[in-house]
Design a protein around this motif. Structure first.
Motif, PDB file in Angstrom:
ATOM      1  N   THR A 227       0.855  -1.187   0.000  1.00  0.00           N
ATOM      2  CA  THR A 227       0.000   0.000   0.000  1.00  0.00           C
ATOM      3  C   THR A 227       0.893   1.240   0.000  1.00  0.00           C
ATOM      4  N   TYR A 228       0.508   2.235  -0.746  1.00  0.00           N
ATOM      5  CA  TYR A 228       1.160   3.551  -0.672  1.00  0.00           C
ATOM      6  C   TYR A 228       0.107   4.602  -0.345  1.00  0.00           C
TER       7      TYR A 228
ATOM      8  N   ASP B  43       9.492   6.198   5.828  1.00  0.00           N
ATOM      9  CA  ASP B  43       8.418   6.297   4.836  1.00  0.00           C
ATOM     10  C   ASP B  43       7.274   5.338   5.166  1.00  0.00           C
ATOM     11  N   GLY B  44       7.206   4.895   6.427  1.00  0.00           N
ATOM     12  CA  GLY B  44       6.112   4.013   6.843  1.00  0.00           C
ATOM     13  C   GLY B  44       4.927   4.802   7.380  1.00  0.00           C
TER      14      GLY B  44
ATOM     15  N   LYS C  64       4.719   4.035   2.672  1.00  0.00           N
ATOM     16  CA  LYS C  64       4.544   2.657   2.190  1.00  0.00           C
ATOM     17  C   LYS C  64       4.307   1.694   3.341  1.00  0.00           C
ATOM     18  N   GLY C  65       3.462   0.672   3.127  1.00  0.00           N
ATOM     19  CA  GLY C  65       3.213  -0.316   4.171  1.00  0.00           C
ATOM     20  C   GLY C  65       2.542  -1.554   3.613  1.00  0.00           C
ATOM     21  N   PRO C  66       2.125  -2.459   4.502  1.00  0.00           N
ATOM     22  CA  PRO C  66       1.516  -3.715   4.057  1.00  0.00           C
ATOM     23  C   PRO C  66       0.190  -3.493   3.329  1.00  0.00           C
ATOM     24  N   LEU C  67      -0.192  -4.462   2.508  1.00  0.00           N
ATOM     25  CA  LEU C  67      -1.364  -4.308   1.660  1.00  0.00           C
ATOM     26  C   LEU C  67      -2.650  -4.124   2.465  1.00  0.00           C
TER      27      LEU C  67
END
Ligand code: V55
Ligand code: FE
Length: 494
Positions: free
Chosen positions: A262-263, A344-345, A280-283
């Motif tokens: 995921t963004y 960037d999390g 950015k991170g997990p879907l």
């Protein structure tokens, strides 16, 4: 020949209706508040002609728009097709010329050359309906919005914003800033099929484009909705993928891919492409947002969010499907992007364990501001269900609306009845100056027992009390995508 027999969804309550209609002075139960002066507008997906491919998405069906016009406690109803280029071409040919959802390579040979070159000509205006700049328009994310006559719902034609809107596509979820009156809108796949260009615009109260920002998505995906704050624009990118090769191979536009991240893009309002920052991170699956706000250096977003593919008609390619351990369904979740951090999390909180639906609404006067309440629909399997009258759908109908308090004071619930299923709720303020949450929650219920649609009106601050009033139609309405309340003074209704 029109033959819907191959389509298993074309049965029962949501069997095709396909007619245009007008009902004067609709049947009402209860008492419609006299202060409700305006219109509830909504758009449904409905096939003018059956799809060419049985595995197609219902999102590829034509737009049928409806208006419930309220004044002095009475309601008139109108429903019309949106006469898009595609609708007119199909009617002239007396058959379905257009192939799969957003894939012109599957169109009839008689039109294919043109639709491959100009895919936006395939748009259906079937997803949302809104006013801005004194105009009423229906939208879909693959082409321009279509302006409609607010009195008759007759189609006026595609909108051009004076030629200054350059994206080939628009969105079904432009955001109107209640402070400035500006509309923040965008198109993805802005320069053609599977392009990763996003063009984002500000349109002033008069309907003129005042700024354009062009940037690229981290990957080409469905950007169905965004959120705005007073200072930032948040752009979620997640989970779906496409490519020209895929389209040329004759596949439906999107594939889910559980391996994608995921963004969240965060763009300062008034900023330039170089100012965008991607977190950015997990879907996650975030087709819709509730709202967002900027608090100091933090950008905070709330949304109805899931973790798996929400759309069975956009399946994953082999090997890219959801793992069996994935959490299913949606929850009210909060995301925080910290602009002061070098990371960037993003961080995530699940605010309520109650499973909800995929629609998310607020009191629209609080878009971009610090709202307290969010509204959605959900299935409460513990409520009574009259199987004898409504069919074998126990536990599968959307029988409730919910209001969640983001300040932590719980949820309240409206129950539509033991033979009813609800669409998206819309909040209507009691008056232009009433405080947040003081007003009505309205929307369309399918009365499965009597095969008719009803517009329900509940007091948003007293959902447990049940209906204030209902507007009863003598027929079924198609499956709603989105609806909105238009205050009477927005447009010159007669
Ligand atoms: C959605 C609906 C669409 C579409 C893409 O609900 C996403 C989400 C009705 O069409 O084209
Ligand atoms: Fe939507």
């Amino acid at each position: 020949m029109v033959d819907f027999s191959r389509d298993p969804t074309a049965r029962g309550f949501f069997a095709p209706e396909r007619f245009e209609s007008r009902v004067y002075d609709c049947e009402v139960t209860g008492e419609i508040p006299k202060s409700l002066n305006g219109a509830f507008v909504r758009v449904a997906t409905e096939w003018l002609y059956p799809p060419r491919y049985p595995h197609d998405s219902i999102f590829n069906a034509d737009g049928l728009v409806a208006m419930f016009r309220f004044r002095n406690g009475i309601v008139d109803f109108t429903e019309r097709w949106v006469h898009t280029v595609r609708w007119k071409n199909d009617l002239a040919a007396r058959r379905q010329l257009y192939g799969l959802y957003r894939n012109p390579f599957t169109d009839d040979p008689s039109i294919r050359e043109e639709t491959i070159a100009k895919p936006y000509l395939r748009t259906l205006a079937n997803t949302n309906i809104l006013t801005h700049g004194g105009k009423l328009f229906a939208m879909k994310e693959d082409g321009p919005p279509y302006e409609l006559d607010p009195e008759t719902l007759a189609t006026r034609g595609p909108m051009t914003f004076g030629g200054k809107y350059r994206s080939e596509t628009f969105s079904a979820h432009p955001k109107i800033d209640p402070v400035s009156g500006e509309m923040i809108c965008y198109g993805y796949e802005a320069t053609g099929l599977a392009s990763n260009a996003i063009f984002l615009y500000t349109v002033n109260r008069a309907g003129e484009v005042t700024s354009e920002v062009r940037f690229e998505a981290p990957y080409v995906s469905m950007i169905h909705d965004i959120a705005i704050t007073q200072k930032h624009i948040v752009i979620p990118v997640f989970g779906f993928e496409t490519s020209l090769a895929r389209l040329k191979a004759g596949k439906i536009h999107w594939a889910w891919n559980a391996k994608l991240p995921t963004y969240f893009g965060v763009l300062p309002r008034g900023g330039d492409a170089k100012d965008i920052r991607w977190f950015k991170g997990p879907l996650r699956e975030m087709v819709h947002t509730f709202n967002a706000r900027t608090e100091g250096e933090k950008v905070i977003l709330e949304a109805p969010v899931g973790e798996s593919n929400p759309f069975p008609f956009f399946p994953a390619d082999p090997g890219n499907g959801d793992p069996p351990t994935v959490k299913r369904g949606w929850h009210v979740r909060r995301y925080t992007m910290d602009l002061a951090s070098r990371s960037d999390g993003f961080t995530e909180e699940i605010l309520y364990s109650q499973p909800i639906g995929a629609f998310g609404r607020i009191d629209d006067r609080y878009i971009s501001l610090d709202n307290r309440y969010v509204y959605t629909q959900f299935t409460d399997p513990a409520r009574p269900f009259d199987e004898a009258r409504a069919g074998n759908l126990r536990g599968r109908v959307t029988n409730c609306y919910a209001r969640f308090d983001l300040h932590g004071h719980g949820m309240s619930t409206y129950f539509a009845g033991d033979t009813h299923s609800l669409g998206e709720p819309v909040f209507v303020p009691r008056s232009a100056t009433s405080p947040e949450g003081d007003g009505y929650l309205i929307g369309i219920a399918s009365n499965l027992a009597e095969m008719r649609s009803e517009l329900v009106i509940a007091d948003a601050a007293r959902l447990e009390a049940g209906d204030v009033a209902r507007v009863i139609l003598p027929f079924r309405l198609g499956s709603q995508v989105h609806g909105n309340w238009l205050a009477g003074d927005h447009l010159a209704f007669t």
